[in-house]
Structure formats: structure tokens, C-alpha cells
Design an enzyme around this catalytic site. Structure first.
Site, PDB file in Angstrom:
ATOM      1  CG  HIS A  57      -2.017  -1.061   1.084  1.00  0.00           C
ATOM      2  ND1 HIS A  57      -2.932  -1.088   0.060  1.00  0.00           N
ATOM      3  CD2 HIS A  57      -2.292  -2.139   1.867  1.00  0.00           C
ATOM      4  CE1 HIS A  57      -3.734  -2.126   0.215  1.00  0.00           C
ATOM      5  NE2 HIS A  57      -3.367  -2.790   1.289  1.00  0.00           N
ATOM      6  NE  ARG A 105       1.627  -5.104   3.408  1.00  0.00           N
ATOM      7  CZ  ARG A 105       0.437  -4.725   3.894  1.00  0.00           C
ATOM      8  NH1 ARG A 105      -0.384  -5.612   4.423  1.00  0.00           N
ATOM      9  NH2 ARG A 105       0.098  -3.453   3.880  1.00  0.00           N
ATOM     10  CG  ASP A 157      17.971 -12.238  -6.840  1.00  0.00           C
ATOM     11  OD1 ASP A 157      18.041 -13.271  -6.134  1.00  0.00           O
ATOM     12  OD2 ASP A 157      17.845 -12.278  -8.087  1.00  0.00           O
ATOM     13  CD  GLU A 208      -4.472  -9.213   3.840  1.00  0.00           C
ATOM     14  OE1 GLU A 208      -4.573  -8.176   4.513  1.00  0.00           O
ATOM     15  OE2 GLU A 208      -3.570  -9.369   2.983  1.00  0.00           O
ATOM     16  CG  ASP A 231      -7.452  -6.071   3.222  1.00  0.00           C
ATOM     17  OD1 ASP A 231      -8.182  -5.576   2.349  1.00  0.00           O
ATOM     18  OD2 ASP A 231      -6.260  -5.763   3.353  1.00  0.00           O
TER      19      ASP A 231
END
Length: 269
Positions: free
Chosen positions: A51, A76, A90, A155, A181
Site C-alpha cells: 500500500h 511486504r 536478490d 485477511e 481486510d
């Protein structure tokens, strides 16, 4: 050079013998800002690529800034795309959080995306990547799994229904509950305190513990956070940086201007 230890993963594996790990959400997309948060004493920092407008380069800068501090970064990502997982691993992320996981099959696919063949599908970057410290870490590939941590988010109502099966997937290290959520999915948008939502949260926590997996949650409200600790959550995000800044600015202005906006304690979860 040694592969860096993942202290966040180690703490989750010792969830029954340690105190809860308290974290802070970082959404300002700034290495300078992330480094400030690293000095505050939180156990972990969530770098939000779902977000907040983070990209792989902005996440890299924040990981580099945090490397000098004992705080544990968790990245996240916006979705479980294997190509994106490869890129984020990576650049040196060791702990990933993936949103909206609703089935054991989806969780197992994420595990495969994080592992090299034959156990998975992660591509080999060798000396091109920060994770190997540009080939300075000897035998990175056989060691990589032990330092990587996968946190999947439940969620939605379907995720709650499948919580036990998701938690049982080998390679899933922890579950993280998203109350905003989840409450919206259940028809109670903006009301994570609704009895039905709380029942679902408790069900997910109990399902995780039954599988021997750690469970975490976002809970900026102190009473909620303390209740979730009692229920068995071992890592909790107790603050979100952007609302903290906004609330502090509103409170400062309110001391001088009576007509200023009221300060809300709601932190968007």
C-alpha cells in the site's frame, strides 16, 4: 563472508520462550526515514510494498540503511508473483510478507518461489546479487533457505476457513492477520472489533499455534494488542509511521489553533 543470520526467523521459532516482538509499519518510502525508525527500539520494521509506493530500488535503499542496526526488516510485497519474489530476495531481503493468502496451494507456491531448484523455482543470480554479497558468501545456494522467512497474510473469510491448512504448509514460517481486510471481507468494514471478526481472528491464532507456527497481527490500539498477546500472538505491529506523523502534527497545531482538526487515534487497520 558469512550469510547474515535472520534473527527475526529465529525469534519466531522460539515463540513459546520469548516475549512478543513489537514492530512498526514503515510506509514513507525513504531510507532516511527507515533509519530513523531503526533507532527507536522496535524489534522489527515492516517495509510496505503493498500500500506504500515502494519499488525494488526503494526497498533496496531501506534495507541498506537498516543493515547497520539490530532491528529486523520484513518486506511486504504487493502480490505473490515469483518474479517479484526473486527480485526482492536478490536485493537481500530475508523475511517476506505476502498478502491475501487463501489456500494451502497458494502458500505452497510461495514457498517454491523462495527456494532454488529442485525444491523450488527461484532463479540463480550468483555474483550479480546483494543476497550473496556479490559472491562473497560462500555456498550461498545450499544455505539460503535457512536464512529466509516466509510470512503469509490471512485477511479474508476464505483464508480464515483454510487457516489450519495454510499454517501446516512446510516452509510457511508464520501467519500474519490483516484486520482491516478481514473485517471488510466479512461485511464489517472499519470495525475489526466486531464480535464475528474477533472470533475469526482468534480462530486463526489458535490454528497457527496448533500447527506450531507463529502468528502475528497489526494492532495499533493498545487494548487490542494486549488481548492478541494473551491469545498467543508472538509478533505485533503496534504503530504505523504515517498516522503517527499526522497525529503528532495535528496535536501540535491544536495547541495553538482551536479550530484545528480533531486528532484521531485510528490508524487504518
Amino acid at each position: 563472508m558469512q550469510l547474515p543470520d535472520n534473527h527475526f526467523k529465529s525469534a519466531l521459532q522460539q515463540m513459546t520462550s520469548i516475549s512478543p516482538r513489537y514492530g512498526i509499519w514503515a510506509g514513507m518510502v525513504s531510507a532516511y526515514h527507515a533509519e530513523i525508525l531503526a533507532t527507536t527500539g522496535h524489534d522489527w520494521i515492516l517495509l510496505d510494498g503493498e500500500h506504500a509506493p515502494n519499488t525494488v530500488p526503494t526497498l533496496l535503499g531501506q534495507l541498506q540503511a537498516l543493515a547497520a542496526y539490530p532491528v529486523n526488516p520484513v518486506v511486504r510485497i504487493p502480490h505473490g508473483d515469483p518474479a517479484l519474489i526473486k527480485q526482492v530476495l536478490d536485493i537481500g531481503a530475508q523475511s517476506l510478507m505476502v498478502p491475501m493468502v487463501e489456500s494451502a496451494a497458494q502458500a505452497a507456491a510461495l514457498v517454491r518461489a523462495m527456494r532454488y531448484p529442485p525444491a523450488g523455482i527461484r532463479g540463480v543470480g550468483g555474483g550479480l546479487i546483494r543476497a550473496t554479497r556479490w559472491d562473497a558468501v560462500a555456498d550461498y545456494i545450499p544455505q539460503a533457505d535457512q536464512a529466509l522467512c516466509l510470512v503469509v497474510q490471512i485477511e479474508s473469510s476464505l483464508g480464515v476457513e483454510n487457516a489450519a491448512q495454510i499454517a501446516a504448509v512446510e516452509g510457511v514460517d508464520a501467519i500474519f492477520i490483516g484486520p482491516a481486510d478481514l473485517s471488510t471481507s466479512m461485511g464489517h468494514a472499519g470495525n475489526a472489533s466486531h464480535a464475528d471478526v474477533q472470533h475469526s481472528i482468534r480462530h486463526v491464532i489458535d490454528s497457527c499455534l496448533a500447527q506450531g507456527k507463529a502468528c502475528g497481527i497489526l494492532a495499533p490500539n493498545e487494548q487490542d494488542a494486549r488481548r492478541y498477546v494473551e491469545w498467543g500472538c508472538s509478533f505485533i505491529a503496534i504503530s504505523i509511521d504515517i498516522p503517527l506523523l499526522r497525529q503528532a502534527a495535528l496535536a501540535s497545531l491544536a495547541r495553538f489553533r482551536a479550530s484545528s482538526l480533531s486528532v484521531s487515534s485510528k490508524q487504518g487497520y
